[in-house]
Design a protein around this motif. Structure first.
Motif, PDB file in Angstrom:
ATOM      1  N   PHE A   1       6.098 -41.657  26.465  1.00 47.22           N
ATOM      2  CA  PHE A   1       4.953 -42.061  27.290  1.00 47.22           C
ATOM      3  C   PHE A   1       3.822 -41.047  27.244  1.00 47.22           C
ATOM      4  N   THR A   2       3.804 -40.208  26.226  1.00 46.85           N
ATOM      5  CA  THR A   2       2.663 -39.300  26.096  1.00 46.85           C
ATOM      6  C   THR A   2       1.455 -40.089  25.601  1.00 46.85           C
ATOM      7  N   GLU A   3       0.306 -39.436  25.642  1.00 47.77           N
ATOM      8  CA  GLU A   3      -0.910 -40.084  25.141  1.00 47.77           C
ATOM      9  C   GLU A   3      -0.714 -40.556  23.697  1.00 47.77           C
ATOM     10  N   ALA A   4      -0.084 -39.712  22.894  1.00 47.95           N
ATOM     11  CA  ALA A   4       0.116 -40.098  21.498  1.00 47.95           C
ATOM     12  C   ALA A   4       1.083 -41.269  21.381  1.00 47.95           C
TER      13      ALA A   4
ATOM     14  N   SER B   1      -0.552 -44.555  22.177  1.00 50.34           N
ATOM     15  CA  SER B   1      -1.776 -44.925  21.469  1.00 50.34           C
ATOM     16  C   SER B   1      -1.540 -46.146  20.586  1.00 50.34           C
TER      17      SER B   1
END
Lengths: 879, 417, 89
Positions: A778-781, A784
């Motif tokens: 669930f990180t930004e990356a 994306s």
């Protein structure tokens, strides 16, 4: 053997020697002409020129002139070097008087001793300098002491150089052998180390002090007394200390005419019969072209000579002590650095510790054994000189002529002055700028003279200037010693299948896959055709495949179900005993680390089936999470991979072949559906039958004790004959799985691929319980939209397969950019056209889109499709 | 006094006895205040100083070095320069460095001996060849020269390689960057130091940072063994010691420090003309202009600040090297050493403002910092001069770890630095 | 060649061991952990110069343990089986 040192290699009948780095020989070297341009070629001149028009124009000539010996391109190793690990109580480095005293003391106290010396004969200075120990002539005492040590079973190593003192007091030694065997590496781990490494005589600075015929005074004495060689007839000895007088007298006694030029005014007080002493004088320059012919003194006097001996004081051989991070202190009395603070477990003795007299050397040797020494009475030594009386005789700035500091690196006093002028005043800068001390002797004779000169120029004391770092090895060590037997498969072992011989008998052609040697394909034919044929036949009837390398790691215990839930991305605790489920293991960074089938045998017992090349790593991770998070009593993990062979029957007729094996298990689809396991027996041995498929066809993976696999494999082949069974190598299996869009981790995924990139997004959003890698999904990356996703690629009818490794490309802002790459690509014999898998940016949303695919500059078109190209409904799994 | 370096000035100084050369760099006492401070006198710090003055006209700059300039990893590496990178972000940063290296000798008036002798990365299996193709295509799309080599190509470039059919690591081919090569490491440090010093930068050696001056939540300078020195912007380029300074500044970095060993053989006549890297043995070999074989290998996987070589890893590296080149079994190792490298999870550098405003980072180059020196200097100088990222450095900000936007070459190409 | 004390097997050569990370780097569970906290666990390190306490695994016996040593002079001051403080990484 390039770069052998003439004075340290034992002469032997039939050896051929030639000078190095001279064309054609040292006497007639054509490059000697460069010497005439020396004034234009000071230290580091190359940093100041050769920039225009380009360094490349100059470099080849410079490279050709640099370097010493020539590597023989046809050289072959005769045998591997031995490497020996050894433990002892006391290791004594150096078998001079101090080292012998230390070894004798430790041995007398009942300790095990290793005594190592880099010379062929022990004794150090006692072999060529006069002395008595307890009234016994020096050399006789040496022989008797060594004989006593050997007689007591102690290890005495000659021709053995201790070259490195490493962490935790491991000492590395290189032993040379006179019989032509390659050198031996010793790794000795003593409880105590005694460094009795002696001292090295320093050169004396004067102009042209590099002429042939100029050598150390101690070396001349050694030539005389060890080898019976008189180094000259008209000898001048230049010195600043007492130790030069024994050589001077001995050479005079042997018939040479000897004049000592002693910089000390009262040097004459040392006068011995037969030698002339000129006190308070120094040599200004040596004369001669290709050999020394005489010297000119500072007062203008000239002396004829065919040999000049130099003795500029003694530099303790502190290399090993310094490698152990020992601190040094400057001794004005000795004009040298000596060890200061003691290091736990290391004693220093003799000249390296700064002793001068024989008695002091013997006493320091006995003391250096520390708690390992005996309390026997001290040895009494009498030698010729009990004093050194050294005064400074360092190179001076602004001396005329070329005063050589480093003979090997061709560094003169002027070079040191130039370096200082240009602000290279750190001793490490001096070394690097002028290359002082960087040749094969690593500055053993030159360093102190160089830094004393630097100290003088910069107005600092020598201790303030300090020394460069002492690094291993003390003397160069053969690479072959360091490598030892670690060659070929001993360097990196390959893993072998239990049935390798059977596969070879069937025509298997082997390649290495992830550390395993496995059949790539069978039959002696052309590889490509054989592979296509195997893949084609496998879909027709039945195929046999050796999948023994697949991981089989058992997870057992009361919290086993909870454990596998944590380890896998997919929920596994809901799996029913007797069934299997495919899933991903992630790293905590969210990237897919491995995939495979988890088998649940009963409530508390699972088998993790992981990729062949990942078994060790998966096992290590499971162990880590077990011990770190679950506890030893909650879960038990056992890697059983090597204990079992896994033999697979796949294809439309697989069930008939397996039935013919008579394993005693019900094989009907109600009893053993796809993704179920059953237990059976073959010839009395338990077998496990798992219906999992990597081909897309009905498959049975049968696992059996590895040592009983041969009979089962033979029976499979026998029963398969009726169905035209084909043996599958790994290459054709790759085609079959690619037709189905089944991935290989690390090939069809990379170090950024997350499960939702592979179309498995469910657990990411739905799972409530914790699992490895969860938060990273669930990180930004991870969130994306431009992630590379797994797709299939189709080419136009009649075209050849895309190249694996080709990149999808598109133009953005006028620049071509990569949008991913082809991970697998094959011609499918069953479909009659190529199939390919790829990781493509936003791939899942591109189905139907045609993209440019570039390989080595050539661009083709391909259409993005679903990864699965064959049997989309999966009917063949059940057919 | 002779300042400019050329064949002519060497000749003139030859006539004059080489006595007219001026100091390569000045060694002034530190002033109490500068416009910018750079911590670390390695290649990256010195390059930063030079580009601050040259590109941005900021010359009131102090470069502070704990020991002597170029004494850390700059003087301990195996001098390889290349830009054959998989990801466009990496290609941009290493491509910038590579292009600056090509003209560096002339730019600095100091011969750094950049030598484009080519970099060969071998492939030891069919699978490795597929990965090699993936890399070559990516690198070509990034606009950088790179070729896919066949076995015959490899044989042409390094005929002394072990092509025996029973070699443990047979060659299937490889990737080749013809414009890659080596440069003289010390010369890079000294060349930048000399050029920066001439532009007005104060290079201050034997000056250790003991603390940061933090006021109003910003870094306003440093406390050193030679007194307090203030500046509104401070950059640090201290490689393996980054975590130590970060702790003083009150933050942590994703850095582990390891010893990276290298060794050289005794000097021999030219025998290998390029840089050869074998991913399977983990060993790379080249030959210096002095004739020494320069051999590098894997990290000592024990976190360490001990700048010294060790035996077990060295033995493995040497064994791997002999597997590649059995004929080097006739040679001897002359010197062994280690540098402390700053290894980051994705093996890519960290460039940007630190969690302490006013303090800027240049670290995380791991085993590959030397090749990036001109870029590291350019980008940190840009940050110090403008307070803003250069386009090329933005992806390498420390914030990428929380965003999950790692730039891991090994992830894409299977081969790290 | 360093010698490391496995609490289960005694002193063994360094090549038998694998570094497992800094002791006390506890793993935060849950999808709600902040990005910074998670990145801290995954990536940020003290990386101390000098005294350090780390998790190691002795690969030949498979056991993880904690070890205290000095990262500069490499002296080892002791090792122990995993305690509560080191769990939950």
């Amino acid at each position: 053997m390039p770069n052998a040192r003439a004075t340290t290699v034992q002469a032997a009948d039939g050896i051929t020697v030639r000078s190095v780095n001279a064309s054609p020989t040292a006497e007639t070297d054509r490059n000697a002409v460069l010497d005439r341009f020396a004034r234009f070629l000071p230290a580091a001149f190359y940093y100041k020129t050769f920039m225009w028009p380009d360094w490349h124009l100059f470099e080849p000539r410079i490279r050709a002139m640099a370097g010493l010996g020539v590597v023989d391109p046809d050289w072959q190793p005769r045998q591997v070097s031995d490497q020996i690990n050894h433990h002892c109580d006391v290791l004594v480095v150096g078998a001079g008087p101090a080292g012998l005293a230390a070894a004798a003391s430790a041995a007398a106290a009942g300790h095990s001793v290793v005594l190592a010396d880099d010379r062929t004969h022990p004794g150090g200075s006692l072999r060529h300098r006069a002395g008595e120990v307890d009234g016994v002539e020096g050399r006789a005492w040496v022989e008797a002491t060594v004989a006593r040590l050997k007689g007591a079973g102690q290890l005495v190593l000659s021709d053995t150089t201790a070259f490195g003192l490493y962490d935790h007091h491991l000492v590395a030694l290189n032993q040379r052998h006179a019989d032509g065997r390659p050198d031996t590496l010793w790794r000795v781990r003593p409880r105590r180390i005694v460094l009795a490494t002696g001292a090295i005589e320093r050169p004396v600075p004067f102009a042209n002090n590099d002429l042939p015929g100029i050598l150390s005074a101690d070396a001349a004495l050694s030539y005389l007394r060890r080898h019976g060689v008189l180094v000259g007839r008209d000898i001048v000895v230049a010195t600043n200390n007492d130790s030069a007088y024994e050589p001077a007298s001995a050479l005079a006694a042997a018939g040479a005419s000897v004049t000592v030029v002693d910089c000390r005014r009262d040097g004459a007080a040392q006068a011995k019969t037969g030698i002339r002493v000129l006190g308070g004088r120094t040599i200004a320059a040596a004369r001669g072209r290709n050999a020394v012919q005489g010297v000119q003194l500072d007062d203008g006097t000239t002396l004829a000579a065919d040999c000049v001996l130099v003795s500029g004081g003694w530099t303790p051989t502190v290399h090993l002590f310094s490698q152990a991070k020992g601190k040094l202190a400057w001794s004005d009395q000795l004009a040298a650095f000596i060890p200061s603070e003691a290091i736990d477990g290391i004693g220093v003795a003799g000249a390296v510790a700064g002793t001068v007299s024989l008695s002091d050397a013997l006493a320091s040797g006995a003391a250096a054994s520390g708690d390992f020494g005996s309390s026997s009475p001290a040895l009494r030594g009498t030698g010729v000189e009990a004093t050194l009386g050294v005064v400074s005789l360092w190179p001076k700035p602004k001396a005329s002529g070329r005063v050589w500091i480093d003979y090997q690196s061709d560094v003169t006093a002027k070079d040191v002055e130039l370096a200082a002028r240009e602000n290279f005043v750190s001793v490490e800068h001096l070394k690097r700028y002028t290359t002082l001390g960087m040749a094969t002797d690593q500055g053993k004779t030159s360093n102190l003279n160089g830094l004393a000169l630097l100290a003088d120029i910069t107005g600092r004391g020598i201790p303030e200037v300090g020394t460069t770092t002492y690094r291993p090895p003390f003397t160069p060590v053969p690479f072959a010693s360091l490598a030892g037997s670690r060659r070929g498969s001993m360097h990196a072992a390959v893993r072998r299948l239990p049935l390798e011989a059977n596969h070879r008998a069937s025509g298997g052609v082997f390649q290495e896959y992830g550390g395993w040697l496995r059949p790539a394909y069978y039959g002696g034919g052309e590889a490509g055709a054989s592979i296509q044929e195997e893949a084609r036949q496998a879909r027709q009837s039945v195929a046999l495949f050796d999948g023994s390398t697949l991981g089989k790691i058992e997870v057992i215990g009361p919290r086993a179900a909870e454990f596998v839930d944590f380890i896998y991305y997919n929920t596994m605790s809901t799996l029913k005993p007797g069934h299997c489920r495919y899933g991903f293991m992630l790293s905590d960074n969210g990237v897919v680390f491995d995939d495979g089938v988890l088998v649940r045998l009963d409530e508390h017992r699972f088998i993790v089936s992981c990729s062949s090349s990942h078994v060790a790593a998966v096992h290590a991770r499971l162990e880590e999470w077990r011990q770190d998070r679950f506890g030893r009593d909650a879960v038990y993990i056992h890697n059983a991979t090597a204990q079992y062979a896994t033999l697979t029957v796949s294809g439309p007729n697989a069930r008939q072949v397996v039935e013919a094996l008579e394993l005693g298990a019900a094989l009907d689809d109600a009893s053993l559906p796809h993704m179920a396991v059953a237990a059976g027996r073959f010839a009395g041995d338990e077998v496990r039958i798992a219906r999992v498929s990597f081909t897309g066809d009905r498959s049975y993976e049968i696992s059996i004790r590895a040592d009983r696999a041969e009979a089962l494999w033979a029976r499979m082949q026998h029963e398969g004959r009726a169905f035209d069974a084909v043996l599958l190598g790994l290459e054709s299996l790759m085609i079959l799985r690619a037709e189905k869009g089944y991935i290989v981790i690390g090939k069809d995924t990379d170090g950024t691929t997350m499960p939702h990139d592979l179309g498995v997004a469910g657990p990411r959003t739905k799972r409530a319980s914790e699992f490895v890698g969860r938060r990273s999904l669930f990180t930004e990356a991870a969130n994306s939209t431009d992630r590379n996703q797994l797709v299939g690629l189709a080419v136009r009818e009649g075209e050849a397969p895309l190249a694996t490794g080709a990149h999808g490309v598109e133009k953005r802002d006028g620049r071509r950019r990569s949008i991913g790459f082809v991970t697998s690509s094959y011609q499918s014999p069953t479909l009659g056209h190529p199939v390919a898998l790829a990781l493509i940016e936003r791939g899942a949303a591109r189905h139907g889109e045609t993209i440019d695919v570039q390989h080595l500059g050539v661009v083709r078109q391909a259409t993005v499709v679903a990864p699965c190209a064959f049997d989309l409904e999966g009917r063949r799994l059940h057919a | 006094m002779t300042r400019h370096y050329s064949a002519l000035s060497l000749f003139k100084e030859g006539i004059a006895g080489q006595t007219g050369w001026v100091k390569a760099w000045r060694s002034p006492d530190p002033k109490p205040r500068y416009d910018a401070i750079i911590i670390g006198g390695g290649g990256h710090g010195l390059a930063t100083a030079y580009y601050l003055a040259e590109n941005h006209g900021v010359t009131n700059v102090a470069l502070l070095e704990k020991g002597w300039i170029g004494g850390g990893n700059t003087g301990r590496n195996t001098t390889v320069v290349r830009s054959n990178y998989f990801y466009p972000e990496s290609a941009a940063i290493y491509g910038l460095a590579h292009s600056l290296y090509k003209t560096l000798s002339k730019d600095l008036n100091y011969n750094v001996m950049f030598s484009a002798r080519g970099i060969l990365t071998l492939a030891h299996s069919e699978a490795a060849m597929e990965t090699a193709a993936r890399s070559v295509n990516a690198i070509q799309v990034n606009g950088i020269d790179c070729e896919l080599f066949s076995v015959e190509d490899v044989c042409r470039v390094v005929p002394i390689y072990n092509f025996s059919p029973d070699a443990r690591f047979p060659v299937y081919g490889g990737t080749w960057q013809p414009s890659g090569g080596t440069a003289r490491h010390d010369a890079v440090a000294w060349g930048y130091a000399r050029a920066a010093s001439r532009l007005g930068v104060d290079i201050i050696q034997n000056c250790e940072i003991t603390d940061f001056i933090i006021e109003g939540g910003r870094c306003r300078g440093v406390v050193t063994s030679r007194g307090a020195i203030r500046a509104e912007r401070t950059g640090m380029a201290v490689a393996g010691h980054s975590s130590v300074l970060a702790a003083k500044a009150g933050f942590r970095l994703p850095v582990n420090s390891y010893a990276l060993q290298a060794c050289v053989s005794e000097p021999v006549k030219p025998i290998i003309d390029t840089v050869v890297i074998s991913p399977d043995t983990g060993v790379y070999v080249s030959q210096s202009d002095k004739g020494e074989l320069v051999i590098g290998g894997a990290l000592d996987r024990i976190p360490s600040y001990g700048q010294r070589g060790n035996l077990p890893v060295l033995e493995g590296v040497v064994a791997g090297m002999l597997e590649m080149f059995p004929i080097f079994g006739q040679l001897k190792m002359m010197r062994q050493w280690a540098g402390i490298v700053d290894v980051v999870p994705d093996s890519s550098p960290i460039i940007g403002e630190s969690p302490l405003p006013g303090l800027f980072l240049n670290c995380g180059w791991g085993t590959g910092g030397f090749k990036a020196i001109p870029a590291g200097g350019t980008l940190l100088a840009h940050l110090l001069a403008t307070g803003q990222h250069h386009d090329i450095s933005r992806p390498f900000d420390l914030d990428r770890f929380a965003r999950g936007r790692l730039i891991d070459e090994a992830a894409g190409s299977g081969i790290a630095h | 060649m360093q010698l490391f004390p496995c609490p289960f097997c005694g002193p063994r050569e360094e090549s038998e061991f694998h570094h497992g990370g800094e002791a006390g780097n506890l793993r935060p569970d849950g999808a709600e952990v902040t990005a910074e906290r998670w990145a801290g666990y995954l990536h940020m390190r003290d990386n101390p110069k000098g005294a350090t306490r780390e998790i190691w695994v002795h690969m030949t016996c498979g056991e993880f343990f904690a070890m205290s040593r000095d990262s500069v002079n490499h002296k080892v001051s002791g090792s122990s089986v995993l305690g509560e403080a080191e769990h939950g990484r």
